[in-house]
Design a protein around this motif. Sequence first.
Motif, PDB file in Angstrom:
ATOM      1  N   ILE A 116       0.846  -1.189   0.000  1.00  0.00           N
ATOM      2  CA  ILE A 116       0.000   0.000   0.000  1.00  0.00           C
ATOM      3  C   ILE A 116       0.883   1.240   0.000  1.00  0.00           C
ATOM      4  CG2 ILE A 116      -1.666   1.349   1.336  1.00  0.00           C
ATOM      5  CD1 ILE A 116      -2.921  -1.222   2.229  1.00  0.00           C
ATOM      6  N   ARG A 117       0.606   2.126  -0.922  1.00  0.00           N
ATOM      7  CA  ARG A 117       1.302   3.413  -0.978  1.00  0.00           C
ATOM      8  C   ARG A 117       0.279   4.457  -0.553  1.00  0.00           C
ATOM      9  NH1 ARG A 117       5.498   6.181  -3.978  1.00  0.00           N
ATOM     10  NH2 ARG A 117       5.502   8.184  -2.902  1.00  0.00           N
ATOM     11  N   SER A 118       0.588   5.139   0.538  1.00  0.00           N
ATOM     12  CA  SER A 118      -0.358   6.128   1.035  1.00  0.00           C
ATOM     13  C   SER A 118       0.165   7.521   0.745  1.00  0.00           C
ATOM     14  CB  SER A 118      -0.555   5.942   2.541  1.00  0.00           C
ATOM     15  OG  SER A 118      -1.251   7.036   3.074  1.00  0.00           O
ATOM     16  N   GLU A 119      -0.712   8.350   0.187  1.00  0.00           N
ATOM     17  CA  GLU A 119      -0.381   9.768  -0.023  1.00  0.00           C
ATOM     18  C   GLU A 119      -1.266  10.614   0.879  1.00  0.00           C
ATOM     19  OE1 GLU A 119       1.798  11.327  -2.304  1.00  0.00           O
ATOM     20  OE2 GLU A 119       2.696   9.369  -2.671  1.00  0.00           O
ATOM     21  N   GLY A 120      -1.643  10.030   2.046  1.00  0.00           N
ATOM     22  CA  GLY A 120      -2.592  10.706   2.922  1.00  0.00           C
ATOM     23  C   GLY A 120      -4.003  10.399   2.495  1.00  0.00           C
ATOM     24  N   GLY A 121      -4.997  10.858   3.279  1.00  0.00           N
ATOM     25  CA  GLY A 121      -6.386  10.606   2.905  1.00  0.00           C
ATOM     26  C   GLY A 121      -6.876   9.258   3.401  1.00  0.00           C
ATOM     27  N   ALA A 122      -8.135   8.971   3.081  1.00  0.00           N
ATOM     28  CA  ALA A 122      -8.780   7.779   3.620  1.00  0.00           C
ATOM     29  C   ALA A 122      -8.617   6.570   2.720  1.00  0.00           C
ATOM     30  CB  ALA A 122     -10.261   8.038   3.836  1.00  0.00           C
ATOM     31  N   ALA A 123      -8.002   6.757   1.548  1.00  0.00           N
ATOM     32  CA  ALA A 123      -7.856   5.638   0.618  1.00  0.00           C
ATOM     33  C   ALA A 123      -6.399   5.529   0.198  1.00  0.00           C
ATOM     34  CB  ALA A 123      -8.745   5.861  -0.604  1.00  0.00           C
ATOM     35  N   PRO A 124      -5.943   4.327  -0.087  1.00  0.00           N
ATOM     36  CA  PRO A 124      -4.560   4.177  -0.549  1.00  0.00           C
ATOM     37  C   PRO A 124      -4.394   4.798  -1.946  1.00  0.00           C
ATOM     38  CG  PRO A 124      -5.686   2.069  -0.547  1.00  0.00           C
ATOM     39  CD  PRO A 124      -6.622   3.039   0.059  1.00  0.00           C
ATOM     40  N   TRP A 125      -3.210   5.346  -2.175  1.00  0.00           N
ATOM     41  CA  TRP A 125      -2.921   5.883  -3.517  1.00  0.00           C
ATOM     42  C   TRP A 125      -2.712   4.729  -4.486  1.00  0.00           C
ATOM     43  CZ3 TRP A 125       1.467   5.806  -6.726  1.00  0.00           C
ATOM     44  CH2 TRP A 125       1.414   6.739  -7.793  1.00  0.00           C
ATOM     45  N   ARG A 126      -2.074   3.692  -3.974  1.00  0.00           N
ATOM     46  CA  ARG A 126      -1.921   2.463  -4.769  1.00  0.00           C
ATOM     47  C   ARG A 126      -2.058   1.277  -3.837  1.00  0.00           C
ATOM     48  NH1 ARG A 126      -2.518  -1.270  -7.722  1.00  0.00           N
ATOM     49  NH2 ARG A 126      -0.968  -2.232  -9.069  1.00  0.00           N
ATOM     50  N   LEU A 127      -2.869   0.331  -4.246  1.00  0.00           N
ATOM     51  CA  LEU A 127      -3.026  -0.897  -3.472  1.00  0.00           C
ATOM     52  C   LEU A 127      -2.723  -2.059  -4.388  1.00  0.00           C
ATOM     53  CD1 LEU A 127      -5.717  -1.747  -0.919  1.00  0.00           C
ATOM     54  CD2 LEU A 127      -5.343  -3.347  -2.754  1.00  0.00           C
ATOM     55  N   LYS A 128      -1.696  -2.812  -4.029  1.00  0.00           N
ATOM     56  CA  LYS A 128      -1.320  -3.980  -4.844  1.00  0.00           C
ATOM     57  C   LYS A 128      -1.468  -5.200  -3.959  1.00  0.00           C
ATOM     58  CE  LYS A 128       1.002  -6.561  -7.859  1.00  0.00           C
ATOM     59  NZ  LYS A 128       0.394  -7.785  -7.315  1.00  0.00           N
ATOM     60  N   MET A 129      -2.167  -6.154  -4.471  1.00  0.00           N
ATOM     61  CA  MET A 129      -2.466  -7.332  -3.676  1.00  0.00           C
ATOM     62  C   MET A 129      -1.616  -8.506  -4.123  1.00  0.00           C
ATOM     63  SD  MET A 129      -6.102  -9.156  -3.546  1.00  0.00           S
ATOM     64  CE  MET A 129      -6.871  -7.561  -3.444  1.00  0.00           C
ATOM     65  N   ARG A 130      -1.053  -9.214  -3.162  1.00  0.00           N
ATOM     66  CA  ARG A 130      -0.384 -10.470  -3.521  1.00  0.00           C
ATOM     67  C   ARG A 130      -1.354 -11.596  -3.208  1.00  0.00           C
ATOM     68  NH1 ARG A 130       2.229 -15.157  -2.439  1.00  0.00           N
ATOM     69  NH2 ARG A 130       4.291 -15.392  -3.380  1.00  0.00           N
TER      70      ARG A 130
END
Lengths: 414, 423
Positions: free
Chosen positions: B371-385
Motif C-alpha cells: 500500500i502506498r499512502s499519499e494521505g487521505g482515507a484511501a490508498p494511492w496504490r493498493l497492490k495485492m499479492r
Amino acid sequence: MGDLLTTLGSGLPLVGAEVTFWWVMGRIGLVLLLVHVLLIVGALMVWAERRVSAWMQDRLGPNRVGPEGLLQPLADLGKFMFKEDVVPKHTSKWMYMLAPAISLVPAMVTFAVIPFTGSYEPIYGADGQPTGEYITQSWQIADLNIGVLYILAIASLGVYGVTLGGWASNSKYSLLGGVRASAQMISYELSLGLAVVPVVLMVSSLRLGDIIAYQADTVWLLFTQPVAFFIFLVASYAETNRLPFDMPESETELVAGYHTEYSSMKFALFFLAEYTHMIVGAALVVTLFCGGWTFFGLEQLGWIMGVLIFAAKTTFFLFAFIWVRWTLPRFRYDQLMALGWAWFLPIALLNIVLTGGALAFDQDWVLYILPVALIAAAVIAAWFKYRRDLDNDVPKLERAPQLVGVAGSGGEER
Amino acid sequence: MSVPSDSPAAPTAGTELDELPQVDVMDIRLDSDEDLGERMVLNMGPSHPSTHGVLRLVLEIDGERVVSVSPDVGYLHRGMEKLGESLGYHRFIPYTDRLDYLAPLSNNCSIALAAERVCGIEAPPRANAIRVIVCELARMSAHLLGLGAYSMDVGAMTVFLYTFTERERLYNFFEYLTGARFTTTYTRVGGVARDAEDGWLAEVREFCNEFHKKVDTWENLLTKNRIWRLRNEGVGVISQEQAISFGLTGPIGRGSGLPYDVRKDRPYFGYEQYDFDVPVGERGDAYDRYLCRLEEMRQSARIVVQAIDKIPQGRILADEPKFVLPEKYDVLTGMEQLIHQFMLVTGEMDTPKGEIHSYIENPKGEHGYYIRSEGGAAPWRLKMRAPSFVNLQILKEIVPGHMIADIVAILGSLDFVMGECDK
C-alpha cells in the motif's frame, strides 16, 4: 394356471422341445416378466444407491416421494420423460440414437440364461456312485447348454453402446470416454473370461444349471476357486464401469464421459444400462461362484425359496457394488490397464493351468496352491516391510511431513 | 505517430481499443489451423467440474498424455485493487470477503492489519487473540473444503461429505460470532466488529479438542489407501528450487520442502506466543501437499485451543478515534463519536504518507498488500499479492507429461480459489 407353472418349471431345452401353444405362451410370459423385473429392480437400484450412499455419508438421501422415498424412481422417470430430447447438430444421428439401446439390450439379454430357481438331482451310475452329472430343472428363459459362452459373447457386446455413444457424440470429452471404455472393457473381458474357465473345467459343463447343481452337491466354487472368484468380481466391477474403475465417465475429468452429450430418456437408458449391468454382474457372481439359487438344502422347501435365496445373494453383491463405489477413489487409466494386464491376466492363466493339473491328476490339493501362495506372498511382503520399518525406526505412517518448530530460512533470505 | 505492429508498445492517449497491439497470452489456440497430427487440443474450463471455479486450461494432448498446457485466468476479475483504491480502508473490508471466499475471515484480518500498519496504530491484545482464533478456524475450514474437493476429484466422494459436515459446524461458529456464514466482514481497522462470548469460546475449544479425531477418520480413508497413493505419489512434483523461484507459499511451498510460514518467520497478531509446528514435505508431490494440509489442520486446532486458554480481557477496538470507527452505541449517544463516525465514513481520514508491505499467512499461502499512502482515507496504490495467482503459475511447469486424470489431482492439490486469483 397349474399348466403354466408346470410348463415354466419344466426346464425344457429350447432345441427339441415339444412346441405347444402353452409352451410358447409360457416363454413369452416369462420374458415379459423378467424384463419388467429387471427394469423395476434397475430403477430401485438407483434409489438404493442414493439411500445407501446417504447412509454411508451421514445424510438422508431421497425420502420424500412415497414411503422412504421408494417412489423416487417414478419421479425421476417423469422428469426424464419431460426433459427436452436434445440431439446436437454435430452428432452422427443414427449412431447417436442407437447407442443407448445397444448399451441396454445386451445387459438385459444376458439375464435370459441365468436360472433363478429350480431343482436338481444327481445321476447315479450302474454302480450306485454319482456320475458327476445332474438332472436339472431350472427356471430361466432359455436353458442353453452353452450358457457360459452365451454370457461371455453377449457381455462383450455391451462395449459397443458405450464406444459408439462416445464416438457418435462428436465431442472430445465423449470421445475420450468412449476410447477409455473400449480399452478397459476389452482388457477386463479377457480376465473375466479366463476366470470362468476353471469353473467350467471343474463342473465340465457350460450349462449354468449344472454349475449350480455341482456347487449345491459339493461345495461353492467360491471356496475351491477363490482366486477365480476374486478376479471375476473385480473384472465385473470394471465391466460395469463402476468405481474404482469408472474411467469412461469419471465426472471430474471427462465431465460425464461418453454420455456428456446425452439428455432425456437417452441418458436414462445409459443410466439404466449401468444398473442392469450391475444386476447381471451380481447375478453371475452368485450363479458361478456362490451356488445360485441353492443354500444348503433350503431351496428344497419350494420354488419360491429358490427365488428368495437368489434374490438375497444378488442383493448382497449389489450392496457390495454400492459399498465399494462410495469408499474408494478412482484408478488412473494406465494403472487400471496395468492391473488388468500385468496382474489379473497372468494370475488367471496360472489358475487355469493349476486347475487343469489338479483335475488331470485328480489331486485336489493342487487347487489350493495358488490362493495359499498368493496369501503367503502378501504376508511375507508385509512382514519384510514391517521388519524394515522396525530396523529403520520408521514411524507408523510411512510418509509424514517433517515438523519444523522454529523459524524457517525462507523468511530470512527474502 | 506510428507504432510498429510487432512490438507491444504503450498505447498513446486516445487510442481506440481495436488499435491496441494484440498480445497473445495463450500458447495453444483452439481455432488454430496448425496440423496437430496425432495430437488434439482440449479445452478444460472455465466451466468444468474439477477446475474449481472459472480456471480455464487449454491442453494439447497426445492420447491421454498432456503435451503442453496453457492456463487462462481472469474470468472472475472484478478489479479488486482499484476498488480498494477508490473505496478506502474502512469500506474495502466487505470486498475482501470475496477474495479467497473459502476463508473470508482470514482476508478480513489481512486488510485490517495492512490498514493498521498504514495508520500506525495497533489493535488491542484481545482483538489480536480473537483474530488468531478466527484466522485459524478459517484455515481449518478452507483446508477442509480443499481436502474434500481434492478427494472428490480423485473419486472418493464420501470424504467430501465428511469434511463438509465439519465445515458446516465451523460455519455455525462463524455465523454466531459474525452474523454471517460466508460474507463475514468481521474485522475493523483497529480491532474486530464484535466481541467473542465466553460460551462461544468454550464451544470452539471443545470442537478443536476433538478435531484431531476427525482428521484421523479422513486419514483412515485416504492416507494409506493404495489407490489414493497411486494417484498422488510422484504426481505434480515441485522441487524446492522451483518453489522458491516461482514464489510458492503456503502448503504448496511447504510441501516442496520450503520451511516458510509467515506465522513463524514474521509473526503478526502475537503468533509468537503460541506453540505450534510447521509441517514440511520431502518430495513435493501431490501426496506431500495433502499430508501438509492434514497436519496444518491439526496444528490450527492446537493454536486455537492455546489462544482461547490465553485470551486476555479488555477492549476489542483500539482507542484511536481519528482512525478507528466508534462503537455504534457511542455514535447514537455521544456528539464527538458521531462526528468521528461521519468523518471516517465520508472519507475524512488523515493517514500518514508512506508505503508498507503487510502480509499474513492465509490458508492458500502468503497473502499480502503493498500500500502506498499519499494521505487521505484511501490508498494511492493498493497492490495485492494473491497466493492462488502466484501458485497457479507452476501449472505450466508441472502438468506437461502427466495424464488427464493427473490434472485433477494436481489442481486439487494446488487448492486454489479463483476469486482470489482473478482479484
